[in-house]
Motif scaffolding. Structure first.
Motif: not given
Lengths: 348, 348
Positions: A179-198
């Motif tokens: 975020y601080m570098n102006g890059e896109e955020l990669t989400s692989e875990l939260l909100p819940v590891k193993g749930d379908s959407k991050h």
């Protein structure tokens, strides 16, 4: 076992966020330890960790790991507890389980020592440690319940990512840099590891902790609701919860509304019972902007309460703010305190 | 003034976070503008800003600034509004004030157009724009109140730093860098500019927005309580609020508990009235983890609602989650919408 001078302790999930915190706290506290065994999944076995300057190799947890173990502290996820805790009990080991696997089991005491220590006495080999967000709330509610009665609780939580483990802390750190570098955020875990959407957690708020239940509540919310009733010994207590994950590393905060069983109480009456309560520190002075925050509570053992206000419409309603280190009192410390009380009372 | 084809508009506080957002939105919307004047404090006067690719020099706001101004949009703090809004009215200018200066004044309508547009009709030169956290909550509560009645509201907020201005955003950014570099956090502004104590916001949660009142509530909490009653035209409506500042740049979220005036309602009934409501978008599907978050609501005009759940103990109680961009619907957009409705209805 009650007359032993020192005990063989095992930590299951020793390399995780809570496991590591348990090791740290065991170094500081007075639990009489003969041998400490560090257990983990096959993947983490072989790692070396230090306890009191002594190197210990982490071993894979198997049903045979508990042969000489007096007390096993489990923090390796519900499925590991479900599989291995009964095996440990067969060896005569007393299990203190930090997962949700057995919390609502009628035969398993669910204990916050300051609140319901006496429930330990009836254990059958397994004792459950409550959910982090439940522990700090009931620690503050108990003295109020005891002094004035308690009929209703509505809580909204402000929870740190470390509740979702070390990986979630890394994800917040990585996304913050992105975020601080102006890059896109990669989400692989939260909100819940193993749930379908991050979804991104950095500079965001996620109103989902753990998976959704059929009634629209998340499992985290249902844990707070059901565990509070069990620990406070009141199935009729009305509890409602909204649980939210925030971009904080450590310590959960909670905005709590409580209705008590007496009228005409004032803020000073609530202050008085919170101030003297075991494990609770009152930090509440609007004139000096004194209240607890997640950063101020981090690395501390107590549950901190502040911002006590009387509801403006309901004479028996009070609002307050509760903060505690989710890895310490919310997990590792409470687990160790249960072991300490079992030993102290010779209830092993 | 009602039959003019185009209007002279002034923005007071043009260089601030809300002022800049007003300029951006005026470029996108259809307000018929003859001349746009940008006003500020002496300190910011002389700056040049762009509107529709045209450079405009910011001028110092003085009592004489409003001579030819039809509508003045004030967002420069309560003390500026108290001093200059009455001066503008003397010139025949209609003031839409984004500060708390006049919100509870009986002679000043407090308006969210989707909720109580009709109140604009009785203005006496000044119209107040509600507090950001109030606007998004009443936008979601109004359709519920209209359909089913509304007796009680308990809200806990999750508020972004941009509500405290551009300087607060810089403070969060700076502290975030310090934290990531392992440096000590320097706090000079939040929770409240001008209050005596300053606390870190990065990776923290501050249960104080605006200064404390004698009753232990903060001014932000009392704004939500009093403004909601006025906008929803119900002095007997029970409203309680806990307001918390979080390390987010933009968009406020709110955990809302509402008791309605009918029994036997289900989540689908609440969905139905929220889904069709003016200015509200329903994002609510637990099966697909669909709910609004501050990041998903940022730069959007609507108020987003989700996580609707029926209380497990009270048949007339519902919990939900409301998110909106605090600088858009929470401030700039609502201000502009008020101007649009005044022009549309010829209520200037």
């Amino acid at each position: 076992m009650g007359n032993k001078a020192a005990f063989n302790i095992a930590i299951v999930g020793a390399t995780g966020a809570v496991g590591q915190k348990i090791i740290q706290l065991l170094e500081k506290r007075n639990l009489p330890i003969n041998q400490l065994r560090l257990l983990s999944s096959k993947r983490s076995a072989g790692k070396r960790l230090f306890f009191n300057n002594q190197e210990i190799t982490v071993e894979e947890a198997t049903p045979e790991s508990f042969a000489d173990v007096d007390i096993a502290l489990f923090s390796a996820g519900g499925s590991v507890s479900k599989k291995l805790a009964p095996e440990a009990v067969k060896h005569g080991t007393v299990v203190i389980d930090n997962t949700s696997a057995f919390r609502l089991d009628e035969n398993v005491p669910l204990v916050v020592p300051e609140v319901n220590e006496e429930d330990l006495q009836s254990h059958n080999g397994i004792i459950a440690n409550p959910n982090c967000s439940t522990i700090q709330m009931v620690a503050a509610l108990k003295p109020i319940q005891e002094a004035f009665g308690l009929t209703r609780v509505i809580v909204s939580t402000y929870q740190a990512v470390s509740g979702a483990g070390n990986e979630a802390c890394s994800e917040l750190e990585e996304q913050t840099k992105q975020y601080m570098n102006g890059e896109e955020l990669t989400s692989e875990l939260l909100p819940v590891k193993g749930d379908s959407k991050h979804l991104p957690i950095a500079f965001n708020a996620l109103p989902q902790i753990d998976v959704f239940q059929d009634n629209g509540y998340t499992f985290e919310e249902m844990k707070m609701i059901n565990e509070s009733k069990k620990i406070l010994h009141d199935e009729k207590l009305q509890v409602a919860a909204t649980c939210v994950r925030l971009p904080l590393f450590t310590s959960h905060a909670e905005s709590v509304y409580a209705e008590v069983g007496q009228n005409n109480l004032q803020v000073a009456d609530i202050w008085k019972v919170l101030d003297g309560a075991d494990g609770v520190t009152l930090e509440d002075d609007p004139e000096t902007q004194t209240y607890p925050t997640p950063l101020s509570a981090t690395d501390k053992e107590d549950v901190f309460a502040g911002r006590v206000r009387k509801d403006l419409d309901n004479d028996n309603g009070f609002h307050f703010w509760v903060v505690s280190d989710n890895l310490i009192k919310g997990a590792a410390l409470n687990t160790i305190q249960i072991a300490e009380r079992l030993i102290h009372h010779k209830w092993l």
